[in-house]
Design an enzyme around this catalytic site. Structure first.
Site, PDB file in Angstrom:
ATOM      1  N   SER A   1       0.827  -1.212   0.000  1.00 43.90           N
ATOM      2  CA  SER A   1       0.000   0.000   0.000  1.00 43.90           C
ATOM      3  C   SER A   1       0.864   1.265   0.000  1.00 43.90           C
ATOM      4  O   SER A   1       1.936   1.291   0.607  1.00 43.90           O
ATOM      5  CB  SER A   1      -0.873  -0.010   1.262  1.00 43.90           C
TER       6      SER A   1
ATOM      7  N   LYS B   1      -8.520  -0.571  -9.024  1.00 45.26           N
ATOM      8  CA  LYS B   1      -9.169  -1.228  -7.884  1.00 45.26           C
ATOM      9  C   LYS B   1     -10.235  -0.320  -7.280  1.00 45.26           C
ATOM     10  O   LYS B   1      -9.949   0.836  -6.947  1.00 45.26           O
ATOM     11  CB  LYS B   1      -8.131  -1.565  -6.810  1.00 45.26           C
TER      12      LYS B   1
ATOM     13  N   THR C   1      -5.933   2.702  -6.749  1.00 42.99           N
ATOM     14  CA  THR C   1      -7.195   2.654  -5.997  1.00 42.99           C
ATOM     15  C   THR C   1      -8.036   3.852  -6.406  1.00 42.99           C
ATOM     16  O   THR C   1      -7.598   4.997  -6.299  1.00 42.99           O
ATOM     17  CB  THR C   1      -6.921   2.668  -4.483  1.00 42.99           C
TER      18      THR C   1
ATOM     19  N   HIS D   1     -13.902  -1.437  -1.346  1.00 38.12           N
ATOM     20  CA  HIS D   1     -12.855  -1.111  -0.368  1.00 38.12           C
ATOM     21  C   HIS D   1     -13.130  -1.825   0.958  1.00 38.12           C
ATOM     22  O   HIS D   1     -12.944  -1.275   2.042  1.00 38.12           O
ATOM     23  CB  HIS D   1     -12.766   0.409  -0.171  1.00 38.12           C
TER      24      HIS D   1
ATOM     25  N   TYR E   1      -2.139   5.701  -4.208  1.00 38.46           N
ATOM     26  CA  TYR E   1      -3.104   6.775  -3.969  1.00 38.46           C
ATOM     27  C   TYR E   1      -2.541   8.011  -4.632  1.00 38.46           C
ATOM     28  O   TYR E   1      -1.329   8.281  -4.520  1.00 38.46           O
ATOM     29  CB  TYR E   1      -3.276   7.039  -2.472  1.00 38.46           C
TER      30      TYR E   1
END
Ligand code: GLV
Length: 393
Positions: free
Chosen positions: A107, A252, A156, A276, A130
């Site tokens: 992440s 995603k 994402t 999520h 992100y």
């Protein structure tokens, strides 16, 4: 680990071993947690057909994800603060995933940085992005992931702003943990956790260290996200990201047929049908309810992955049957990590692979390619799904 026979056992062990604020951060969902519960409840409602007297002596859970061979149709989902479930958690989970022959996703909001993980493992992993308002910073994250030879970029798309998680606020979740009295007592009763985190490489967000200011409480964490993440992110930016990223791009957070149709035209290699993990739009349909209509709309245009409540091999079978080519799971491995570090993640993966193998045998299936909607027994699931039930059932 012998008496650990299912993911729920790992969950219970993790709850005992990980400080409450971090356990509940991973465990929880947004607002009333309706979507979080729907993800599991809707999966459990899907019943599988019991088939008998089929020769299932030769079977395999092996398949491919984005053309790469994997031991089962599963990748580890990106989890923020993974290294707060256990010190160096990202490295431990990546090693367990690679040893099990499946991809690991790091992440953006991880504790170990891209470079920390790349230096500690010997195979490529995926990086989840992100996008910040500071596009220079987003570009630098993409460049760092490329330099670390990450084999896919997972963008994402469902967290431009943060869905409120009541538990995080109530627990005063902070990174690094603040030693207020309640936290102190909690941490004091979890010495193995404390030692692992103290010995870990980092105590805060490794990828954004240096970029990070004033993250003293969960309120500042959500304020930081509100201040830094770009709520203006749009389909045009997907083109920009695709132009910067030399490898495979995965989108995603698609949970709608119209969005899925747009996503399929972006040139991305795959989408992940996901809400999520029930952490963003509370009131959204479960991801498993959205999978069949999305799979029907897209056909073979783009690889479809599924995320949302996977806790067993049976769940993997359900999602593959309803149109996913592979799945992501986050909490299932995070419980393993909290319960037993790398060995706990390994156990979680063994459990799910064995369950899938037995589930295949008992549904009369010998290969992942042989799983189709024909394995679904319950009318309810077929009707809530595609509106186009297989005529053979
Ligand atoms: C971050 O991705 C989160 O869901 O907390």
């Amino acid at each position: 680990m012998k008496n650990i026979t299912c993911i729920e056992d790992l969950r219970r062990a993790a709850r005992r071993k990980v400080p409450r604020a971090f356990f509940e951060y991973a465990e929880g969902g947004s607002y009333a947690e309706e979507t979080l519960r729907a993800n599991r409840a809707d999966l459990e409602r899907i019943k599988l057909r019991q088939r008998v007297l089929v020769d299932v002596s030769e079977r395999s859970t092996k398949t491919t994800i984005l053309g790469e061979p994997v031991s089962m149709p599963l990748a580890l989902a990106p989890i923020g603060l993974c290294g707060m479930q256990r010190g160096d958690g990202e490295i431990l989970a990546c090693r367990a995933a690679q040893a099990a022959g499946i991809p690991f996703t790091l992440s953006t909001m991880s504790i170990c940085s891209i470079e920390d993980v790349a230096a500690a493992v010997d195979k490529p992993f995926w990086f989840q992005l992100y996008v910040m308002k500071d596009r220079g910073f987003a570009r630098s994250l993409i460049e760092r992931a490329a330099a670390a030879k990450c084999s896919a970029l997972v963008l994402t798309v469902d967290l431009q702003i943060l869905g409120q998680r009541h538990r995080d606020i109530k627990n005063g979740m902070t990174v690094p943990p603040q030693l207020r009295l309640a936290n102190f007592i909690d941490i004091a009763t979890k010495p193995a956790w404390a030692l692992s985190v103290l010995r870990g490489k980092r105590k805060t967000f490794g990828n954004i260290a240096g970029y990070l200011r004033g993250m003293e409480s969960v309120n500042t964490l959500s304020q930081w996200i509100a201040g830094q993440f770009d709520p203006a992110l749009s389909w045009k930016d997907v083109e920009w990201i695709a132009s910067l990223w030399p490898g495979k791009l995965i989108l995603k957070g698609i949970n709608d047929v119209e969005d899925a149709r747009i996503a399929a035209k972006t040139g991305a290699a795959a989408i992940v049908v996901s809400n999520h993990g029930g952490r963003q739009l509370d009131g959204a349909p479960s991801s498993i309810a959205m999978l069949p209509p999305i799979a029907d709309a897209l056909g073979s245009q783009i690889e479809i992955m599924f995320d949302g409540g996977i806790r067993s091999g049976q769940d993997l079978m359900r999602a593959i049957a309803l149109g996913a080519r592979s799945c992501l799971s986050g909490r299932a491995y995070i419980y393993g990590l909290g319960a037993g570090g790398q060995a706990g993640v390994t156990r979680a993966l063994e459990i799910m692979r064995n369950e899938l193998d037995v589930c295949m045998a008992l549904t009369g299936i010998t290969s992942i390619g042989g799983i189709s909607r024909r394995v679904i027994a319950s009318m309810e699931a077929r009707q809530s799904g595609a509106g186009n039930p297989p005529s053979t059932l």
